[in-house]
Design a protein around this motif. Structure first.
Motif, PDB file in Angstrom:
ATOM      1  N   ALA A 131      12.056   4.941   7.875  1.00 56.48           N
ATOM      2  CA  ALA A 131      11.025   4.915   8.632  1.00 56.48           C
ATOM      3  C   ALA A 131       9.854   4.383   7.680  1.00 56.48           C
ATOM      4  O   ALA A 131       9.027   3.606   8.190  1.00 56.48           O
ATOM      5  CB  ALA A 131      10.363   6.428   9.040  1.00 56.48           C
ATOM      6  N   ALA A 132       9.776   4.901   6.448  1.00 55.28           N
ATOM      7  CA  ALA A 132       9.012   4.095   5.435  1.00 55.28           C
ATOM      8  C   ALA A 132       9.228   2.546   5.327  1.00 55.28           C
ATOM      9  O   ALA A 132       8.436   1.671   5.018  1.00 55.28           O
ATOM     10  CB  ALA A 132       8.814   4.872   4.049  1.00 55.28           C
ATOM     11  N   ARG A 133      10.518   2.315   5.128  1.00 57.48           N
ATOM     12  CA  ARG A 133      10.843   0.829   5.091  1.00 57.48           C
ATOM     13  C   ARG A 133      10.102   0.013   6.107  1.00 57.48           C
ATOM     14  O   ARG A 133       9.744  -1.060   6.044  1.00 57.48           O
ATOM     15  CB  ARG A 133      12.294   0.666   4.842  1.00 57.48           C
ATOM     16  N   ALA A 156      17.941  18.460   3.849  1.00 59.02           N
ATOM     17  CA  ALA A 156      16.993  17.835   3.301  1.00 59.02           C
ATOM     18  C   ALA A 156      17.419  16.280   2.950  1.00 59.02           C
ATOM     19  O   ALA A 156      16.521  15.499   3.019  1.00 59.02           O
ATOM     20  CB  ALA A 156      16.401  18.338   2.042  1.00 59.02           C
ATOM     21  N   SER A 157      18.751  16.164   2.747  1.00 57.36           N
ATOM     22  CA  SER A 157      19.339  14.832   2.498  1.00 57.36           C
ATOM     23  C   SER A 157      19.213  14.100   3.668  1.00 57.36           C
ATOM     24  O   SER A 157      18.765  12.838   3.522  1.00 57.36           O
ATOM     25  CB  SER A 157      20.804  14.959   1.888  1.00 57.36           C
ATOM     26  N   SER A 158      19.574  14.629   4.781  1.00 59.62           N
ATOM     27  CA  SER A 158      19.237  13.785   6.073  1.00 59.62           C
ATOM     28  C   SER A 158      17.784  13.562   6.283  1.00 59.62           C
ATOM     29  O   SER A 158      17.506  12.342   6.793  1.00 59.62           O
ATOM     30  CB  SER A 158      19.886  14.469   7.111  1.00 59.62           C
ATOM     31  N   VAL A 159      17.100  14.420   6.222  1.00 60.56           N
ATOM     32  CA  VAL A 159      15.611  14.247   6.592  1.00 60.56           C
ATOM     33  C   VAL A 159      15.238  13.023   5.506  1.00 60.56           C
ATOM     34  O   VAL A 159      14.313  12.225   5.994  1.00 60.56           O
ATOM     35  CB  VAL A 159      14.737  15.487   6.060  1.00 60.56           C
ATOM     36  N   LEU A 160      15.467  13.260   4.359  1.00 60.48           N
ATOM     37  CA  LEU A 160      15.141  12.080   3.348  1.00 60.48           C
ATOM     38  C   LEU A 160      15.576  10.890   3.782  1.00 60.48           C
ATOM     39  O   LEU A 160      14.536   9.794   3.642  1.00 60.48           O
ATOM     40  CB  LEU A 160      15.227  12.657   1.910  1.00 60.48           C
ATOM     41  N   GLU A 212       9.972   4.948  -4.293  1.00 64.98           N
ATOM     42  CA  GLU A 212       9.322   3.602  -4.411  1.00 64.98           C
ATOM     43  C   GLU A 212       9.965   2.500  -4.350  1.00 64.98           C
ATOM     44  O   GLU A 212       9.613   1.627  -3.803  1.00 64.98           O
ATOM     45  CB  GLU A 212       8.491   3.709  -5.567  1.00 64.98           C
ATOM     46  N   ALA A 213      11.272   2.547  -5.284  1.00 63.15           N
ATOM     47  CA  ALA A 213      12.131   1.259  -5.515  1.00 63.15           C
ATOM     48  C   ALA A 213      12.931   1.140  -4.116  1.00 63.15           C
ATOM     49  O   ALA A 213      13.005  -0.109  -3.741  1.00 63.15           O
ATOM     50  CB  ALA A 213      12.929   1.498  -6.630  1.00 63.15           C
ATOM     51  N   ARG A 214      13.257   2.143  -3.362  1.00 61.24           N
ATOM     52  CA  ARG A 214      14.060   2.201  -2.144  1.00 61.24           C
ATOM     53  C   ARG A 214      13.324   1.587  -1.175  1.00 61.24           C
ATOM     54  O   ARG A 214      13.819   0.916  -0.234  1.00 61.24           O
ATOM     55  CB  ARG A 214      14.874   3.409  -2.044  1.00 61.24           C
ATOM     56  N   VAL A 215      11.977   1.892  -0.961  1.00 63.77           N
ATOM     57  CA  VAL A 215      11.071   1.675   0.058  1.00 63.77           C
ATOM     58  C   VAL A 215      10.417   0.345  -0.173  1.00 63.77           C
ATOM     59  O   VAL A 215      10.244  -0.476   0.741  1.00 63.77           O
ATOM     60  CB  VAL A 215      10.261   3.027   0.317  1.00 63.77           C
ATOM     61  N   ARG A 223       0.845  -1.308  -0.102  1.00 67.76           N
ATOM     62  CA  ARG A 223       0.002   0.170  -0.070  1.00 67.76           C
ATOM     63  C   ARG A 223       0.682   1.156  -0.083  1.00 67.76           C
ATOM     64  O   ARG A 223       2.009   1.203   0.359  1.00 67.76           O
ATOM     65  CB  ARG A 223      -0.882   0.035   1.131  1.00 67.76           C
ATOM     66  N   GLU A 224       0.314   2.270  -0.245  1.00 70.94           N
ATOM     67  CA  GLU A 224       1.148   3.617  -0.272  1.00 70.94           C
ATOM     68  C   GLU A 224       1.327   4.055   1.142  1.00 70.94           C
ATOM     69  O   GLU A 224       0.524   3.797   2.177  1.00 70.94           O
ATOM     70  CB  GLU A 224       0.071   4.702  -0.793  1.00 70.94           C
TER      71      GLU A 224
END
Length: 437
Positions: free
Chosen positions: A326-328, A316-320, A32-35, A4-5
């Protein structure tokens, strides 16, 4: 199997927030590919609506609370800053089962315990790599890579504004006021630079680093703090004369206990101040608005992390990076490590902290000055390493470099020197770090 999203809410659309949103939208296929699932931006909370925000209008909202409470949001990214209403928003997110990514060092320096407990109770993640040193990965190494080691010391240049000012003073001989004005014109210093130049920003980061390194909860109030506004061109010149430069350092140490203090238990020293650093030390060559953190661990030895410590893109690099982690965890199950405070070490006072000192004084040019000054150091158990005297138009200047001594002993020595008839003024007292003694 398709997942799911993962719904993402972003709070704040300043320099960092704008970059987070831009990269998240422009590289959606990569994320999407990384997560392993699509990361879908559900909304962006802003203070006021207006044109040319670089984000579709239907994603913008002034109702941050409503955005955080939405059922289709899984992860909240906070890049607003400050304490309230951010603290309440993050607690709401965590308590409702949403993971949080934040760059808010001021909030974390005072409320890590409350936020970490909320995350643990809800079995969600609280990530904050971007809260210390921008793009430089130092939080995760302390929490994970060095989890099997004992960290003894963390020393860093963690504020780009002050490092730019001190670097400019050292390179050009300019005074503090002119270098601050230059930093403002280049956008490195805020209109009100107090948080940077008086060391509050670095102290918040030192609290976070000390908490992670020593498995002990440290708040900003526990950190001894001095800023750079009293540093002069003469201090930089005097530093160069002994092969050093001046840097604002965040110092976090595990200090070995003494039998006569608190039953001999190890304790934590966390402090921020301008210090002399030998030109041979790696931190001495960190110039301009760059940051660097040196970690000293029992098994790993000395590790150095260097890079851009601020700015929209680097932060932003660290945030992402945290967002992907977290998403994984949302996709595959599990979560990151919880706050570790098992050691519970005592936070020691600055007076018990041992270091070396560089004392600059104006004295009368007469026989007996050196012996009188040396006697005062000796009376207070402060051993002298180097003495240098130079003639001036009104007398002489005397520079004393000490061996390791307690802060309290040095303070008593300075107080005595100021009452000595031979001493016209103690014009500067700077600590020396990175000497290996």
């Amino acid at each position: 199997m398709a997942h799911r999203e993962i719904g993402v809410a972003v709070l704040g659309l300043g320099n960092v927030g704008s970059e987070v949103v831009r990269i998240l939208r422009s590289a959606s296929a990569d994320f999407e590919a990384r997560v392993g699932a699509p990361l879908v931006l559900r909304g962006v909370a802003v203070r006021s609506l207006g044109p040319d925000r670089g984000v579709p209008e239907d994603l913008l909202t002034t109702d941050a609370q409503g955005l955080v409470e939405r059922d289709d949001v899984d992860i909240v990214v906070e890049v607003i800053g400050g304490i309230e209403p951010v603290r309440t928003l993050i607690l709401t997110a965590l308590q409702s089962g949403k993971s949080v990514v934040t760059a808010n060092k001021a909030l974390l320096a005072d409320y890590t315990g409350e936020l970490a407990s909320a995350a643990k109770n809800a079995d969600v993640d609280l990530y904050f790599e971007a809260a210390v040193a921008g793009a430089i990965p130092v939080v995760r190494p302390l929490m994970q890579s060095l989890a099997g080691d004992r960290v003894d010391r963390v020393v860093g240049i963690v504020n780009g504004t002050t490092n730019y000012i001190l670097s400019a003073m050292d390179a050009t001989g300019a005074d503090y006021a002119d270098s601050l004005a230059d930093a403002r014109s280049l956008g490195y210093a805020e209109a009100d630079p107090t948080a940077d130049v008086e060391g509050y920003d670095a102290a918040a980061k030192a609290a976070i680093l000390a908490s992670l390194a020593f498995h002990t909860r440290v708040t900003a109030a526990d950190v001894y703090r001095e800023g750079i506004s009293a540093i002069t061109a003469a201090d930089l010149a005097s530093a160069r004369a002994v092969g050093c430069t001046v840097k604002l350092l965040a110092m976090c140490e595990r200090v070995p206990g003494r039998p006569d203090v608190a039953d001999g238990e190890d304790w934590v020293s966390a402090r921020v101040y301008p210090a002399l650093v030998p030109l041979t030390h790696p931190l001495a060559n960190v110039d301009g608005a760059f940051n660097a953190v040196v970690v000293e661990a029992e098994a790993a030895g000395r590790l150095m992390f260097y890079g851009q410590g601020a700015g929209g893109g680097p932060t932003a690099s660290s945030v992402l990076g945290d967002l992907v982690s977290a998403a994984r965890n949302k996709v595959h199950g599990g979560k990151g490590p919880d706050e570790s405070t098992y050691a519970g070490l005592r936070i020691g006072p600055m007076g018990d902290t041992p270091t070396r000192y560089h004392v600059f004084m104006e004295v009368t040019d007469r026989v007996g000055v050196l012996s009188a000054v040396a006697a005062e150091f000796s009376k207070h158990d402060v051993s002298i390493s180097v003495v240098r005297q130079e003639d001036t138009e009104v007398g002489a200047s005397l520079v004393v470099v000490t061996h390791m001594a307690l802060e309290s002993a040095l303070r008593d020595t300075v107080a005595a020197l100021e009452n000595l008839e031979y001493v016209n003024a103690v014009t500067s007292v700077l600590r020396m770090e990175g000497t290996g003694e």
